[in-house]
Design a protein around this motif. Structure first.
Motif, PDB file in Angstrom:
ATOM      1  N   TYR A 168     100.954  45.535 -78.557  1.00 35.74           N
ATOM      2  CA  TYR A 168     100.705  44.252 -79.887  1.00 35.74           C
ATOM      3  C   TYR A 168      99.405  44.164 -80.233  1.00 35.74           C
ATOM      4  CZ  TYR A 168     102.041  40.373 -82.320  1.00 35.74           C
ATOM      5  OH  TYR A 168     102.233  39.401 -83.457  1.00 35.74           O
ATOM      6  N   ASN A 169      98.807  44.079 -81.152  1.00 33.91           N
ATOM      7  CA  ASN A 169      97.716  43.700 -81.320  1.00 33.91           C
ATOM      8  C   ASN A 169      96.584  44.671 -80.706  1.00 33.91           C
ATOM      9  OD1 ASN A 169      98.219  41.958 -83.686  1.00 33.91           O
ATOM     10  ND2 ASN A 169      98.060  40.228 -82.285  1.00 33.91           N
ATOM     11  N   GLU A 170      96.959  45.760 -80.297  1.00 32.55           N
ATOM     12  CA  GLU A 170      96.100  46.938 -79.859  1.00 32.55           C
ATOM     13  C   GLU A 170      95.946  46.242 -78.022  1.00 32.55           C
ATOM     14  OE1 GLU A 170      92.630  47.858 -81.576  1.00 32.55           O
ATOM     15  OE2 GLU A 170      93.264  47.728 -83.558  1.00 32.55           O
ATOM     16  N   GLU A 171      96.812  45.393 -77.718  1.00 34.90           N
ATOM     17  CA  GLU A 171      96.914  45.236 -76.294  1.00 34.90           C
ATOM     18  C   GLU A 171      98.193  45.663 -75.729  1.00 34.90           C
ATOM     19  OE1 GLU A 171      97.603  41.309 -73.655  1.00 34.90           O
ATOM     20  OE2 GLU A 171      96.035  41.271 -75.336  1.00 34.90           O
ATOM     21  N   ILE A 172      98.018  46.403 -74.458  1.00 35.74           N
ATOM     22  CA  ILE A 172      99.351  47.083 -74.030  1.00 35.74           C
ATOM     23  C   ILE A 172      99.895  45.900 -72.990  1.00 35.74           C
ATOM     24  CG2 ILE A 172     100.169  48.868 -72.211  1.00 35.74           C
ATOM     25  CD1 ILE A 172      97.564  50.565 -73.244  1.00 35.74           C
ATOM     26  N   LYS A 173     101.244  45.526 -73.288  1.00 34.18           N
ATOM     27  CA  LYS A 173     101.933  44.748 -72.227  1.00 34.18           C
ATOM     28  C   LYS A 173     102.953  45.613 -71.476  1.00 34.18           C
ATOM     29  CE  LYS A 173     101.110  40.909 -75.322  1.00 34.18           C
ATOM     30  NZ  LYS A 173     102.064  39.736 -76.061  1.00 34.18           N
ATOM     31  N   ASP A 174     102.975  45.279 -70.045  1.00 34.30           N
ATOM     32  CA  ASP A 174     103.891  45.977 -69.342  1.00 34.30           C
ATOM     33  C   ASP A 174     105.061  44.960 -69.031  1.00 34.30           C
ATOM     34  OD1 ASP A 174     105.414  46.856 -67.191  1.00 34.30           O
ATOM     35  OD2 ASP A 174     103.732  46.853 -65.895  1.00 34.30           O
ATOM     36  N   LEU A 175     106.248  45.253 -69.776  1.00 35.29           N
ATOM     37  CA  LEU A 175     107.332  44.310 -69.917  1.00 35.29           C
ATOM     38  C   LEU A 175     108.181  44.386 -68.621  1.00 35.29           C
ATOM     39  CD1 LEU A 175     108.165  45.303 -73.515  1.00 35.29           C
ATOM     40  CD2 LEU A 175     107.158  43.280 -72.846  1.00 35.29           C
ATOM     41  N   LEU A 176     107.882  45.376 -67.755  1.00 33.25           N
ATOM     42  CA  LEU A 176     108.611  45.169 -66.392  1.00 33.25           C
ATOM     43  C   LEU A 176     107.976  44.420 -65.177  1.00 33.25           C
ATOM     44  CD1 LEU A 176     110.045  48.914 -65.978  1.00 33.25           C
ATOM     45  CD2 LEU A 176     111.111  46.943 -66.999  1.00 33.25           C
ATOM     46  N   ASP A 177     106.791  44.133 -65.464  1.00 30.10           N
ATOM     47  CA  ASP A 177     105.894  43.340 -64.970  1.00 30.10           C
ATOM     48  C   ASP A 177     106.448  41.867 -64.662  1.00 30.10           C
ATOM     49  OD1 ASP A 177     103.833  42.162 -63.055  1.00 30.10           O
ATOM     50  OD2 ASP A 177     102.304  42.929 -64.424  1.00 30.10           O
ATOM     51  N   THR A 178     106.660  41.443 -63.164  1.00 27.11           N
ATOM     52  CA  THR A 178     107.350  40.141 -63.049  1.00 27.11           C
ATOM     53  C   THR A 178     105.994  39.025 -63.114  1.00 27.11           C
ATOM     54  OG1 THR A 178     107.128  40.526 -60.798  1.00 27.11           O
ATOM     55  CG2 THR A 178     109.315  41.103 -61.833  1.00 27.11           C
ATOM     56  N   GLN A 179     104.790  39.446 -63.031  1.00 29.60           N
ATOM     57  CA  GLN A 179     103.721  38.579 -62.764  1.00 29.60           C
ATOM     58  C   GLN A 179     102.697  39.145 -63.913  1.00 29.60           C
ATOM     59  OE1 GLN A 179     102.660  38.412 -58.863  1.00 29.60           O
ATOM     60  NE2 GLN A 179     104.200  36.756 -58.559  1.00 29.60           N
ATOM     61  N   PRO A 180     102.840  39.005 -65.197  1.00 29.61           N
ATOM     62  CA  PRO A 180     101.838  39.496 -66.274  1.00 29.61           C
ATOM     63  C   PRO A 180     100.594  38.926 -66.258  1.00 29.61           C
ATOM     64  CG  PRO A 180     103.659  38.530 -67.379  1.00 29.61           C
ATOM     65  CD  PRO A 180     103.897  38.529 -65.958  1.00 29.61           C
ATOM     66  N   ARG A 181     100.584  37.917 -65.563  1.00 23.71           N
ATOM     67  CA  ARG A 181      99.361  37.053 -65.718  1.00 23.71           C
ATOM     68  C   ARG A 181      98.662  36.949 -64.631  1.00 23.71           C
ATOM     69  NH1 ARG A 181      98.805  34.365 -70.595  1.00 23.71           N
ATOM     70  NH2 ARG A 181      97.663  32.993 -69.887  1.00 23.71           N
ATOM     71  N   VAL A 182      97.185  36.957 -64.530  1.00 23.90           N
ATOM     72  CA  VAL A 182      96.377  36.729 -63.155  1.00 23.90           C
ATOM     73  C   VAL A 182      95.566  35.587 -63.455  1.00 23.90           C
ATOM     74  CG1 VAL A 182      95.013  37.902 -61.615  1.00 23.90           C
ATOM     75  CG2 VAL A 182      96.845  39.095 -62.302  1.00 23.90           C
ATOM     76  N   ASN A 183      95.401  34.776 -62.773  1.00 17.99           N
ATOM     77  CA  ASN A 183      94.323  33.521 -62.944  1.00 17.99           C
ATOM     78  C   ASN A 183      94.422  33.074 -64.632  1.00 17.99           C
ATOM     79  OD1 ASN A 183      93.590  33.735 -60.392  1.00 17.99           O
ATOM     80  ND2 ASN A 183      92.055  35.403 -61.005  1.00 17.99           N
ATOM     81  N   GLY A 184      95.881  32.929 -65.076  1.00 17.29           N
ATOM     82  CA  GLY A 184      95.937  32.339 -66.395  1.00 17.29           C
ATOM     83  C   GLY A 184      95.749  33.457 -67.320  1.00 17.29           C
ATOM     84  N   LYS A 185      95.261  34.635 -67.179  1.00 17.58           N
ATOM     85  CA  LYS A 185      94.980  35.801 -68.225  1.00 17.58           C
ATOM     86  C   LYS A 185      95.980  36.858 -68.117  1.00 17.58           C
ATOM     87  CE  LYS A 185      90.018  34.671 -68.246  1.00 17.58           C
ATOM     88  NZ  LYS A 185      88.757  35.344 -68.284  1.00 17.58           N
ATOM     89  N   ASN A 186      96.122  37.408 -69.405  1.00 21.27           N
ATOM     90  CA  ASN A 186      96.985  38.448 -69.175  1.00 21.27           C
ATOM     91  C   ASN A 186      96.271  39.847 -68.598  1.00 21.27           C
ATOM     92  OD1 ASN A 186      99.120  37.360 -70.792  1.00 21.27           O
ATOM     93  ND2 ASN A 186      98.296  38.001 -72.602  1.00 21.27           N
ATOM     94  N   LYS A 187      97.289  40.553 -67.746  1.00 21.11           N
ATOM     95  CA  LYS A 187      96.650  41.739 -67.163  1.00 21.11           C
ATOM     96  C   LYS A 187      96.171  42.506 -68.122  1.00 21.11           C
ATOM     97  CE  LYS A 187      99.361  41.486 -62.987  1.00 21.11           C
ATOM     98  NZ  LYS A 187     100.393  42.148 -61.885  1.00 21.11           N
ATOM     99  N   HIS A 188      95.004  43.387 -68.076  1.00 20.61           N
ATOM    100  CA  HIS A 188      94.704  44.256 -68.842  1.00 20.61           C
ATOM    101  C   HIS A 188      95.026  45.771 -68.546  1.00 20.61           C
ATOM    102  CE1 HIS A 188      92.018  45.440 -72.343  1.00 20.61           C
ATOM    103  NE2 HIS A 188      91.499  46.397 -71.610  1.00 20.61           N
TER     104      HIS A 188
END
Length: 193
Positions: free
Chosen positions: A153-173
Motif C-alpha cells: 500500500y503506497n509502495e510500502e510492504i506490510k506483513d499481515l501475519l506479523d503480530t507486532q508490526p511496529r517497533v518503537n512506534g514505527k512500522n517495520k520496513h
C-alpha cells in the motif's frame, strides 16, 4: 450482462504465464443508499468502457458476477498448479474502494456469507481439501505448507501475519531483494507453517 453464464478457463490457449482479469464490483450498501451510479460499463467478456475509453483484458467480470465464478475461472487452476510444485501469485490492484478486499475476501470470514467469501478463504479451503484428498490416496504422502500474507500500500510492504508490526512506534520496513537463484524475496516477512 452476467458473467456466470458460460464458464471460462482463462488458462487455456497460448502459453502466457500472466493473465489479467478485471472485476467491476457491486455497489456497496452505502453507495446504494447514496443513489450512486456505476462508472464501469462491461461491454463483453473481455472489454470494459470507462468514460469514453475502451479497455481489453483476458476476462472481465461485471458487478453481478459471483465470487464462486471468479474463483473457479481465475484461481482454482493456480491452486492446483501450486500443489504440483509451481509458484503462483494473485494480485489485487486498484484504487481505494475499488473492490480489492471484497474480491480477495481478506475481511473476517465469520462475518461473511459463504457465497460472498472471496479468493483467500476459497484458496485456503481448496488447498487443504486437495491435500487431504491426496493423502487419502497415498498415506505415505506428506505436505509442508509455508504461508506469508502481504499487503503493498503506497509502495510500502506490510506483513499481515506479523503480530507486532511496529517497533518503537514505527512500522517495520520490509525490503524486496533478489535471492541467490534469481527469485524475488521479501526480507523479514513472517512465514507460518
Amino acid at each position: 450482462m452476467n458473467n456466470g453464464g458460460g464458464r471460462v478457463n482463462i488458462w487455456d490457449g497460448d502459453a502466457h504465464s500472466v493473465r489479467v482479469a478485471v472485476r467491476a464490483r457491486p455497489l456497496s450498501a452505502r453507495e446504494k443508499v447514496d443513489d450512486a451510479t456505476e462508472c464501469v460499463q462491461t461491454i463483453d467478456r473481455e472489454q470494459i468502457k470507462l468514460g469514453s475509453k475502451y479497455f481489453t483484458f483476458d476476462v472481465v467480470y461485471d458487478n453481478d458476477s459471483r465470487q464462486e465464478i471468479i474463483y473457479d475461472e481465475c484461481v482454482s487452476e493456480l491452486v492446483k498448479s501450486c500443489l504440483g510444485g509451481y509458484n503462483a501469485t494473485i494480485l489485487a490492484y486498484g484504487q481505494t474502494g475499488s473492490g480489492k478486499t471484497f474480491t480477495m475476501g481478506s475481511t473476517s470470514v465469520g462475518a461473511v456469507l459463504e457465497e460472498e467469501q472471496g479468493i483467500i478463504p476459497r484458496a485456503i479451503r481448496q488447498i487443504f481439501d486437495e491435500m487431504t484428498e491426496k493423502q487419502q490416496q497415498n498415506d505415505s504422502l506428506n505436505f509442508k505448507l509455508h504461508v506469508s500474507f502481504l499487503e503493498i500500500y503506497n509502495e510500502e510492504i506490510k506483513d499481515l501475519l506479523d503480530t507486532q508490526p511496529r517497533v518503537n512506534g514505527k512500522n517495520k520496513h520490509l525490503n524486496l531483494r533478489e535471492g541467490p537463484n534469481g527469485s524475488i524475496q521479501v526480507m523479514g516477512v513472517s512465514e507460518e507453517q
